[in-house]
Design a protein around this motif. Structure first.
Motif, PDB file in Angstrom:
ATOM      1  N   THR A 221       0.849  -1.180   0.000  1.00  0.00           N
ATOM      2  CA  THR A 221       0.000   0.000   0.000  1.00  0.00           C
ATOM      3  C   THR A 221       0.885   1.230   0.000  1.00  0.00           C
ATOM      4  OG1 THR A 221      -1.708  -1.177   1.225  1.00  0.00           O
ATOM      5  CG2 THR A 221      -1.847   1.221   1.186  1.00  0.00           C
ATOM      6  N   TYR A 222       0.555   2.185  -0.825  1.00  0.00           N
ATOM      7  CA  TYR A 222       1.398   3.361  -1.013  1.00  0.00           C
ATOM      8  C   TYR A 222       1.485   4.162   0.261  1.00  0.00           C
ATOM      9  CZ  TYR A 222       3.457   7.175  -3.685  1.00  0.00           C
ATOM     10  OH  TYR A 222       4.293   8.124  -4.193  1.00  0.00           O
TER      11      TYR A 222
ATOM     12  N   CYS B 190     -12.471   7.047  -1.300  1.00  0.00           N
ATOM     13  CA  CYS B 190     -12.019   6.214  -0.181  1.00  0.00           C
ATOM     14  C   CYS B 190     -10.504   6.307  -0.047  1.00  0.00           C
ATOM     15  CB  CYS B 190     -12.467   4.763  -0.339  1.00  0.00           C
ATOM     16  SG  CYS B 190     -12.133   4.031  -1.949  1.00  0.00           S
ATOM     17  N   LYS B 191      -9.980   5.905   1.085  1.00  0.00           N
ATOM     18  CA  LYS B 191      -8.591   6.192   1.440  1.00  0.00           C
ATOM     19  C   LYS B 191      -7.574   5.190   0.904  1.00  0.00           C
ATOM     20  CE  LYS B 191      -9.805   8.531   5.766  1.00  0.00           C
ATOM     21  NZ  LYS B 191      -9.607   8.544   7.228  1.00  0.00           N
ATOM     22  N   ARG B 192      -8.001   3.985   0.571  1.00  0.00           N
ATOM     23  CA  ARG B 192      -7.023   2.955   0.250  1.00  0.00           C
ATOM     24  C   ARG B 192      -6.249   3.289  -1.020  1.00  0.00           C
ATOM     25  NH1 ARG B 192      -7.701  -3.603  -0.711  1.00  0.00           N
ATOM     26  NH2 ARG B 192      -5.504  -4.061  -0.423  1.00  0.00           N
ATOM     27  N   ARG B 193      -4.935   3.111  -0.983  1.00  0.00           N
ATOM     28  CA  ARG B 193      -4.059   3.308  -2.129  1.00  0.00           C
ATOM     29  C   ARG B 193      -3.179   2.074  -2.280  1.00  0.00           C
ATOM     30  NH1 ARG B 193      -7.261   6.681  -2.364  1.00  0.00           N
ATOM     31  NH2 ARG B 193      -7.026   8.964  -2.384  1.00  0.00           N
ATOM     32  N   VAL B 194      -3.012   1.601  -3.514  1.00  0.00           N
ATOM     33  CA  VAL B 194      -2.170   0.443  -3.792  1.00  0.00           C
ATOM     34  C   VAL B 194      -1.222   0.785  -4.930  1.00  0.00           C
ATOM     35  CG1 VAL B 194      -3.895  -1.220  -2.974  1.00  0.00           C
ATOM     36  CG2 VAL B 194      -3.884  -0.536  -5.371  1.00  0.00           C
ATOM     37  N   LEU B 195      -0.227  -0.064  -5.127  1.00  0.00           N
ATOM     38  CA  LEU B 195       0.761   0.165  -6.181  1.00  0.00           C
ATOM     39  C   LEU B 195       0.463  -0.628  -7.443  1.00  0.00           C
ATOM     40  CD1 LEU B 195       4.058   0.218  -4.086  1.00  0.00           C
ATOM     41  CD2 LEU B 195       2.972   2.143  -5.224  1.00  0.00           C
ATOM     42  N   GLU B 196       0.009  -1.877  -7.277  1.00  0.00           N
ATOM     43  CA  GLU B 196      -0.218  -2.740  -8.430  1.00  0.00           C
ATOM     44  C   GLU B 196      -1.598  -2.500  -9.033  1.00  0.00           C
ATOM     45  OE1 GLU B 196       2.079  -4.532  -9.795  1.00  0.00           O
ATOM     46  OE2 GLU B 196       3.525  -4.014  -8.233  1.00  0.00           O
ATOM     47  N   PHE B 197      -1.656  -2.486 -10.363  1.00  0.00           N
ATOM     48  CA  PHE B 197      -2.922  -2.236 -11.037  1.00  0.00           C
ATOM     49  C   PHE B 197      -3.923  -3.362 -10.772  1.00  0.00           C
ATOM     50  CE2 PHE B 197      -5.734  -2.311 -14.775  1.00  0.00           C
ATOM     51  CZ  PHE B 197      -6.228  -1.024 -14.708  1.00  0.00           C
ATOM     52  N   SER B 198      -3.434  -4.590 -10.679  1.00  0.00           N
ATOM     53  CA  SER B 198      -4.325  -5.709 -10.403  1.00  0.00           C
ATOM     54  C   SER B 198      -4.986  -5.560  -9.031  1.00  0.00           C
ATOM     55  CB  SER B 198      -3.556  -7.032 -10.479  1.00  0.00           C
ATOM     56  OG  SER B 198      -2.476  -7.029  -9.557  1.00  0.00           O
ATOM     57  N   GLU B 199      -4.246  -5.003  -8.059  1.00  0.00           N
ATOM     58  CA  GLU B 199      -4.827  -4.771  -6.737  1.00  0.00           C
ATOM     59  C   GLU B 199      -5.802  -3.597  -6.768  1.00  0.00           C
ATOM     60  OE1 GLU B 199      -4.551  -6.664  -4.147  1.00  0.00           O
ATOM     61  OE2 GLU B 199      -3.239  -8.035  -5.219  1.00  0.00           O
TER      62      GLU B 199
END
Length: 350
Positions: A96-97, A185-194
């Motif tokens: 998560t970023y 919403c707050k969630r941030r991820v790095l991978e596009f699949s996620e």
């Protein structure tokens, strides 16, 4: 049955019946640059687009077999303007970023920085709450029609499908320095699949076809907006092809922009943007062209706007996220100047 993990496919498949050519997918990875979105494997065939929905609808370019473990696409080398932030690993093992605090230290720097004083504060108007579109129950839905709400992906099967719970994202996607998420919403991820797996943060009804249209009445439509900024201006392009120059108007207020554009086929764009910062209405200008309306907003001082529109209450942007100063005449938000924030913004982020 297992679900294919190839990008652009995501279909369930039978391992015993997995012939060559049964899967249509993208072998490359997504490319997001200066607001444009494309796939690295076919960006010469499928031209980059601006809207995320258009990106998701780009046709696949390769056929093969379904797979549960797609090969990882090669990652492009970072550009000079990119900065690196350390990711954190969540409990489920997903990166998560991690955003660092924006520094407010006033220490010495190699190049002198021009001091910017904030203008008299203008109270921000309350954001307008728009009612979300719902299906007209009298409109027939074809089997297999997908829900139009972002992040849902549910497909219509029968009339009972209308009563199912839709989990979706009411606001658009946000991509910043490699991180991916939604404004709502707050969630941030790095991978596009996620990113594709981020569950919707709002519940409501599915939207398969929308409201029933009366061809004899004026149809209210939206238009795509693109923008970049310089220290003292924000340049906005409203893509409304064929707008009537005699009837259409653009009006400016201290912190809002009103578009009333009459389009062919009895369509009309009538929307108000609550701008992120104040403007000088008397010096703002616009031009109605063949395919778009060019608008120049005049800022009272050289302060960077993180967004064009004021986000809804409770929306949290990543620290340091900003629409950076751009280069005149280009689409996008990349420029060579450092972000300059007002003292109020620095205090809020500190």
């Amino acid at each position: 049955m297992p679900r294919c993990a190839n990008k652009g496919c995501q279909k369930e498949f039978d391992e015993a019946d997995n012939a060559e050519g049964s899967c249509s997918y993208h072998p490359g990875g997504p490319v997001f640059h200066e607001g444009l979105k494309s796939w690295s494997c076919c960006n010469e065939v499928n031209k980059p687009v601006l809207e995320f929905d258009q990106f998701m609808a780009l046709p696949t370019c390769t056929k093969g077999k379904h797979s549960q473990s797609p090969s990882a696409p090669s990652k492009p080398a970072p550009t000079k303007t990119e900065t690196t932030h350390e990711p954190t690993i969540s409990a489920d093992g997903v990166e998560t970023y991690g955003f660092s605090k924006l520094s407010t230290d006033s220490g010495p720097s190699e190049a002198p920085q021009q001091a910017v004083s904030s203008t008299s504060s203008v109270p921000a108007p309350a954001p307008k709450v728009e009612e979300e579109e719902e299906d007209d129950p009298s409109v027939q839905v074809r089997e297999g029609t997908g829900c139009k709400r972002t992040g849902c992906g549910y497909k219509y099967v029968n009339e009972e499908s209308r009563s199912g719970v839709c989990r979706y994202h009411p606001q658009g996607a946000i991509f910043h320095e490699g991180s991916k998420g939604y404004l709502c919403c707050k969630r941030r991820v790095l991978e596009f699949s996620e990113f594709l797996k981020i569950e919707g943060c709002k519940e409501g009804k599915h939207l398969f076809v929308g409201s029933k249209k009366d061809e004899t009445k004026e149809e209210k439509v939206d238009c795509r907006l693109d923008h970049y900024q310089t220290p003292l201006q924000v340049h906005v392009s409203a893509f409304a092809k064929g707008a009537d120059k005699e009837k259409s108007t653009v009006k400016f207020e201290s912190q809002s922009l009103h578009l009333d554009l009459y389009l062919p086929s009895n369509k009309r764009v009538n929307k108000t943007l609550q701008l992120y910062g104040p403007i000088y209405p008397e010096t703002c200008t616009y031009r109605i062209l063949g395919t778009k309306v060019d608008i120049v907003l005049q800022k009272p001082s050289a302060i960077s706007w993180p967004l064009l529109e004021l986000p809804p209450p409770g929306t949290e942007l990543p620290p340091g996220y900003a629409l950076t100063f751009g280069v005149s005449g280009r689409t996008g938000t990349v420029g060579g100047k450092e972000i300059v924030l007002s003292p109020e913004e620095l205090a809020r982020r500190g």
